[in-house]
Design an enzyme around this catalytic site. Structure first.
Site, short mmCIF file in Angstrom:
data_model
loop_
_atom_site.label_atom_id
_atom_site.label_comp_id
_atom_site.label_asym_id
_atom_site.label_seq_id
_atom_site.Cartn_x
_atom_site.Cartn_y
_atom_site.Cartn_z
N THR A 1 55.68 -37.83 24.60
CA THR A 1 55.32 -38.58 25.80
C THR A 1 53.88 -39.05 25.66
O THR A 1 53.14 -38.54 24.80
CB THR A 1 55.43 -37.71 27.07
OG1 THR A 1 54.53 -36.61 26.91
CG2 THR A 1 56.84 -37.17 27.27
N GLU B 1 62.08 -38.95 27.68
CA GLU B 1 63.00 -37.81 27.77
C GLU B 1 64.47 -38.22 27.85
O GLU B 1 65.35 -37.37 27.85
CB GLU B 1 62.64 -36.97 29.01
CG GLU B 1 61.32 -36.22 28.91
CD GLU B 1 60.11 -37.05 29.37
OE1 GLU B 1 60.20 -38.29 29.42
OE2 GLU B 1 59.06 -36.42 29.67
N TRP C 1 54.59 -43.13 53.13
CA TRP C 1 54.43 -43.54 51.74
C TRP C 1 54.46 -45.04 51.63
O TRP C 1 55.28 -45.71 52.25
CB TRP C 1 55.58 -43.00 50.89
CG TRP C 1 55.50 -41.53 50.61
CD1 TRP C 1 54.56 -40.66 51.06
CD2 TRP C 1 56.42 -40.79 49.82
NE1 TRP C 1 54.82 -39.40 50.60
CE2 TRP C 1 55.97 -39.44 49.84
CE3 TRP C 1 57.56 -41.10 49.09
CZ2 TRP C 1 56.63 -38.43 49.16
CZ3 TRP C 1 58.22 -40.09 48.42
CH2 TRP C 1 57.76 -38.77 48.45
N LYS D 1 49.93 -42.30 49.65
CA LYS D 1 50.25 -41.54 50.86
C LYS D 1 49.23 -41.89 51.92
O LYS D 1 48.05 -41.58 51.79
CB LYS D 1 50.26 -40.05 50.56
CG LYS D 1 51.38 -39.72 49.60
CD LYS D 1 51.42 -38.25 49.22
CE LYS D 1 52.49 -38.07 48.17
NZ LYS D 1 52.03 -37.44 46.96
P1 ADP Z 1 54.81 -43.04 29.87
O1 ADP Z 1 54.86 -44.25 30.76
O2 ADP Z 1 54.11 -41.88 30.47
O3 ADP Z 1 54.48 -43.35 28.48
P2 ADP Z 1 57.55 -43.24 29.32
O4 ADP Z 1 57.24 -44.25 28.33
O5 ADP Z 1 58.51 -42.17 29.01
O6 ADP Z 1 56.28 -42.51 29.79
O7 ADP Z 1 57.94 -44.01 30.62
C1 ADP Z 1 58.84 -43.52 31.56
C2 ADP Z 1 58.46 -43.95 32.93
O8 ADP Z 1 58.30 -45.37 33.01
C3 ADP Z 1 59.51 -43.64 33.96
O9 ADP Z 1 59.42 -42.30 34.38
C4 ADP Z 1 59.17 -44.63 35.06
O10 ADP Z 1 58.13 -44.16 35.88
C5 ADP Z 1 58.67 -45.81 34.29
N1 ADP Z 1 59.73 -46.81 34.18
C6 ADP Z 1 60.55 -47.03 33.16
N2 ADP Z 1 61.36 -48.08 33.40
C7 ADP Z 1 61.03 -48.54 34.61
C8 ADP Z 1 61.50 -49.61 35.44
N3 ADP Z 1 62.44 -50.44 35.05
N4 ADP Z 1 60.91 -49.79 36.64
C9 ADP Z 1 59.93 -48.97 37.07
N5 ADP Z 1 59.45 -47.95 36.34
C10 ADP Z 1 59.99 -47.74 35.13
#
Ligand code: ADP
Length: 540
Positions: A188, A333, A445, A440
């Site tokens: 991540t 994940e 929200w 918040k």
């Molecule tokens: P990071 O952004 O921390 O690198 P990831 O690449 O695993 O982690 O991204 C996952 C996160 O990206 C999701 O938990 C969500 O918050 C966001 N995400 C992914 N796809 C979408 C989407 N289509 N719309 C909004 N948020 C999204």
């Protein structure tokens, strides 16, 4: 008593995908942008041959089943060969995000125990800086030919990829093993604490890639040419490098050139029909296309995810350029896409504004993934499109734990995503915010995503981001950042009155700050943590 099925028990392995493509679609093209510039083209049959050579070469470096091989690389054909050679021989492919902080890169290389790291020439300076801190790495292999090998002073055991594989035989028997074995690992982004490793099994990737081919997901077939702009260094480029060969689709890899002009040129020259990437990529592409009054001749569909795709951009792609947008959701994940917007005939018959609003949501869960939203006490909320809570997922390609993690992240068998969502009666999920981004205010929200979406609809706004800023009375209040489109002069008052008609009055931001650009992180997402660090003080 249950009766046993009487089917063969053949393991689902990644090597099977490559050999399928090589034998059934052997002449289908893979086109790749070399890091030093020109386009390179060959076929799935050629790719499989070089992949087998690499498998032999890796064994020659004393790697064995279970060994971990890192990569710091763009989307290109050598990276593709490595995807299959490493996992296909029972080793684990560790794709590293080059845009992580060098300390985090060192951390993940050591944590995953990479023994060999493959890297593109772009990242030679990065390798120079981290190599001394990665004692388990026995060889650094540069993904290029001799003529383009960089000088990396002070790093021992730097090898040239093309030379390494040229010396190896292209006869290699892919081993059979348990499909639940690890094929790949991706960490991540570690915005809070150290990055955490999601380790994907062969089974998870194969099932996910099969599902990616479905008409309701990416709709892949030999008639499609797919350009994954999503990086192979993060979440397996949404498993497109596995799905395309299953379907026999042409694969077009953009290398390091990810700007609007280069992508447009590649889409046109390679007759790309479908592409996949994060919204910031599509914003840049559309800007280029609009500014230069261009049209897409073959592009029919763009899959988007990683962050929310603004409805205004969905409308533009669809109405102005005839390109359908597929909006998906997933995270490190979840191996790749877990939900995707797709339309029933009734939904397709809706007004264009309603259709775009529907695609602005993140869609239905794809087969193999269950989703639900829960309240703070963990109770499942109704699928009414308005009850919002934390999104929980489970399925064959959702992690059950982090690599070397001590505590299971699961809650009663479900993975808590940290995203706040609603699900409606038709099963359509909408991300309202990330738990850490939601604002918040006075006990209520505000969705930063909804506010950004509303602002992007203003014709002078190129990009928008909203963060919560501490407030003595309301706890937090929204602060908006806007990047103007080139040549536009819109001011704060106009933005605020534009928003007043589109969101609840108490949602309207307390201030708007205009920036030249927004901080964008390793996976093309706006880094709100950076904005909070600089601007998240206190509103008076
Ligand atoms: P990071 O952004 O921390 O690198 P990831 O690449 O695993 O982690 O991204 C996952 C996160 O990206 C999701 O938990 C969500 O918050 C966001 N995400 C992914 N796809 C979408 C989407 N289509 N719309 C909004 N948020 C999204």
């Amino acid at each position: 008593m249950l009766k046993p099925g009487l089917m063969m028990d053949r393991p689902l392995l990644l090597s099977g995908i490559l050999e399928h493509a090589a034998t059934q679609f052997g002449g289908q093209e893979v086109v790749s942008r070399e890091t030093h510039g020109p386009l390179f083209r060959y076929t799935y049959a050629d790719c499989a041959k070089r992949s087998r050579q690499l498998a032999n070469a890796l064994h020659g470096l004393n790697l064995k089943e279970g060994s971990v091989v890192g990569s710091i690389a763009w989307n290109n054909h050598r990276h593709l060969e490595a995807y299959y050679a490493v996992s296909g021989s029972g080793m684990v492919m560790h794709t590293c995000n080059p845009r992580l902080h060098p300390q985090q890169l060192i951390y993940i290389i050591n944590h995953a125990e990479d023994e060999v790291v493959l890297f593109d020439i772009t990242f030679a300076p990065l390798v120079k800086g981290i190599a001394a801190h990665c004692p388990k790495v026995r060889a650094w292999v540069c993904l290029t030919e001799r003529a383009h090998m960089p000088e990396i002073e002070g790093v021992a055991h730097v090898l040239c990829y093309d030379e390494l594989i040229a010396a190896a035989s292209d006869v290699f028997e892919w081993p059979d093993f348990d499909e639940r074995s690890a094929a790949a690992i991706c960490y991540t982004s570690g915005t809070t604490g150290n990055p955490k490793g999601a380790m994907y099994s062969h089974r998870a990737i194969v099932i996910n890639a099969l599902s990616g081919c479905l008409p309701s997901v990416l709709n892949l077939s030999p008639e499609q040419a797919i350009l994954p702009v999503v990086p192979m260094f993060h979440i397996n480029a949404w498993c497109i490098p596995y799905a395309a060969p299953i379907a026999g689709a042409k694969l077009v890899l953009p290398g390091p050139k990810l700007d609007g002009a280069s992508l447009y040129e590649l889409m046109e020259s390679e007759k790309v029909t479908i592409s996949a990437g994060v919204p910031t990529i599509w914003m840049a592409l559309i800007q280029h296309v609009e500014q230069n009054k261009l049209r897409f001749s073959t592009m029919k569909c763009t899959a988007v995810g990683g962050s929310a795709m603004p409805t205004a951009l969905i409308a533009k792609f669809n109405d102005d350029f005839g390109v359908e947008v597929r909006h998906g959701w997933g995270m490190t994940e979840t191996t790749a896409v877990a939900t995707m917007s797709s339309m029933t005939p009734n939904e397709r018959a809706m007004s264009s504004a309603d259709r775009h609003a529907l695609v602005g949501k993140q869609g239905r869960s794809v087969f193999g993934v269950d989703i639900k939203v829960v309240d703070e006490a963990g109770h499942t909320l109704p699928r009414d499109g308005s009850s919002q809570g934390e999104l929980m997922v489970r399925g064959q390609w959702i992690i059950s734990g982090y690599y070397k993690g001590e505590q299971s992240p699961l809650v009663n068998g479900w993975f808590p995503t940290g995203d706040i969502a609603t699900i409606d009666a038709q099963g359509v999920m909408q991300i309202r915010d990330r738990t850490k981004d939601v604002i918040k205010t006075g006990g209520e929200w505000i969705s930063s995503i909804d506010l950004e979406n509303a602002a992007i609809a203003h014709p002078a706004v190129a990009m928008a981001a909203v963060i919560g800023v501490k407030h003595p009375k309301w706890d937090e209040r929204p602060l908006m950042f806007v990047v103007r489109k080139p040549g536009q002069t819109v001011e704060k008052e106009e933005i605020l009155s534009f928003l007043e008609g589109r969101v609840a009055k108490w949602w309207v931001p307390d201030d708007v700050i205009f920036l030249e650009s927004l901080p964008v992180g390793g996976t093309g997402k706006v880094q709100k943590a950076d904005l909070r660090k600089t601007y998240g003080g206190v509103f008076s």
